[in-house]
Design an enzyme around this catalytic site. Structure first.
Site, PDB file in Angstrom:
ATOM      1  N   CYS A  74       0.869  -1.181   0.000  1.00 45.13           N
ATOM      2  CA  CYS A  74       0.000   0.000   0.000  1.00 45.13           C
ATOM      3  C   CYS A  74       0.907   1.232   0.000  1.00 45.13           C
ATOM      4  CB  CYS A  74      -0.887  -0.032   1.241  1.00 45.13           C
ATOM      5  SG  CYS A  74      -1.923   1.428   1.376  1.00 45.13           S
ATOM      6  N   CYS A 198      -5.180   6.185  -4.142  1.00 43.21           N
ATOM      7  CA  CYS A 198      -4.465   4.906  -4.021  1.00 43.21           C
ATOM      8  C   CYS A 198      -3.032   5.153  -4.499  1.00 43.21           C
ATOM      9  CB  CYS A 198      -5.152   3.844  -4.877  1.00 43.21           C
ATOM     10  SG  CYS A 198      -4.277   2.268  -4.835  1.00 43.21           S
TER      11      CYS A 198
END
Ligand SMILES: N[C@@H](CCC[C@H](N)C(=O)O)C(=O)O
Length: 259
Positions: A74, A198
């Site tokens: 991530c 993101c």
């Protein structure tokens, strides 16, 4: 059990952060992670991250999606974890830490976290889209009128469809604004919805846009619903190296929760 937690956000991608250097957290408790990330019954977040000790580098990142499952890298979470490590005085302005996809260098400069992402040497190009892995898998597809595009419905169709099926992918929809600026909206696997940003997705879009010749710039601006990210890289033969994801990462609040 009463748990102390911190809440961080990076361009609106939000995370519950737990200092797990003393191994207080049961890492196999999927239901607990899903509860903590639940926006109605828990704290609410797109993911949960543990900061743990590491024998050789500054710390280790353990990342979970909001559904409670550990997942792949991530980018925004990594940037937030670097800010958290600085807050905990585990690091100063520079660090190397380990995540699921290997070692990451990062620095904090002018209130921005610069996170080095993995090298990318493989980009699959199709008529309608590109697919690449920037630490997490990403489908990248152009759309017209991105502001009014139904990211959740269309993203879910691609995420669960062929060839990705159950393992899935994250899905990024893109619109070009000028030579070096793109608007991006992302459907995130494991959140199963659009998120405000993101990091691995923005990185994937920047590299995909350069690789397909939409831009010749080596630093791109990515406008996401939660703000702005920058991605820079150097292309060496067919490999994107020194890939840096740059943006703000902010502590929102600290709390305790009984669980
Ligand atoms: N929010 C992320 C991506 C997190 C992983 C993703 N949901 C997956 O399971 O692939 C980011 O900032 O990169």
């Amino acid at each position: 059990m009463t748990l102390i937690f911190y809440k961080y956000q990076g361009t609106g991608n939000d995370f519950v952060m737990i200092d797990n250097r003393q191994q207080i957290f049961d890492k196999d408790d999927t239901k607990l992670v899903a509860f903590l990330c639940d926006r109605k019954f828990g704290i609410g977040a797109d993911g949960l991250i543990l900061l743990e000790n590491h024998p050789e580098v500054d710390f280790k990142m353990v990342y979970y999606n909001a559904d409670g499952n550990q997942s792949t890298m991530c980018g925004n979470g990594g940037r937030c974890l670097v800010a958290f490590a600085e807050f905990l005085q585990v690091v100063k302005h520079e660090t190397t830490f380990e995540a699921i996809d290997g070692l990451h260098y990062a620095k904090i400069q002018d209130n921005l976290v610069h996170l080095q992402m993995k090298d990318v040497d493989s980009i699959d190009t199709f008529d309608t889209h590109q697919f690449l892995d920037t630490g997490s898998p990403h489908h990248v597809q152009f759309v017209k009128d991105i502001a009014n595009f139904d990211v959740k419905t269309e993203g879910a169709k691609i995420r669960y469809g062929q060839p990705y099926n159950q393992a899935g992918t994250n899905v990024n929809f893109v619109q070009q604004e000028n030579e070096d600026t793109f608007t991006v909206r992302t459907y995130e696997r494991g959140v199963e919805d659009e998120t405000l940003s993101c990091g691995t997705g923005a990185t994937a879009v920047a590299i995909a846009m350069h690789d397909s010749g939409k831009s010749t710039a080596s630093q791109l601006n990515l406008n996401v619903p939660g703000g702005q990210l920058k991605v820079s890289f150097k292309k060496d033969n067919d490999t994107y190296k020194k890939v840096m994801l740059i943006g703000r990462a902010t502590q929102v609040f600290k709390g305790t929760i009984t669980c």
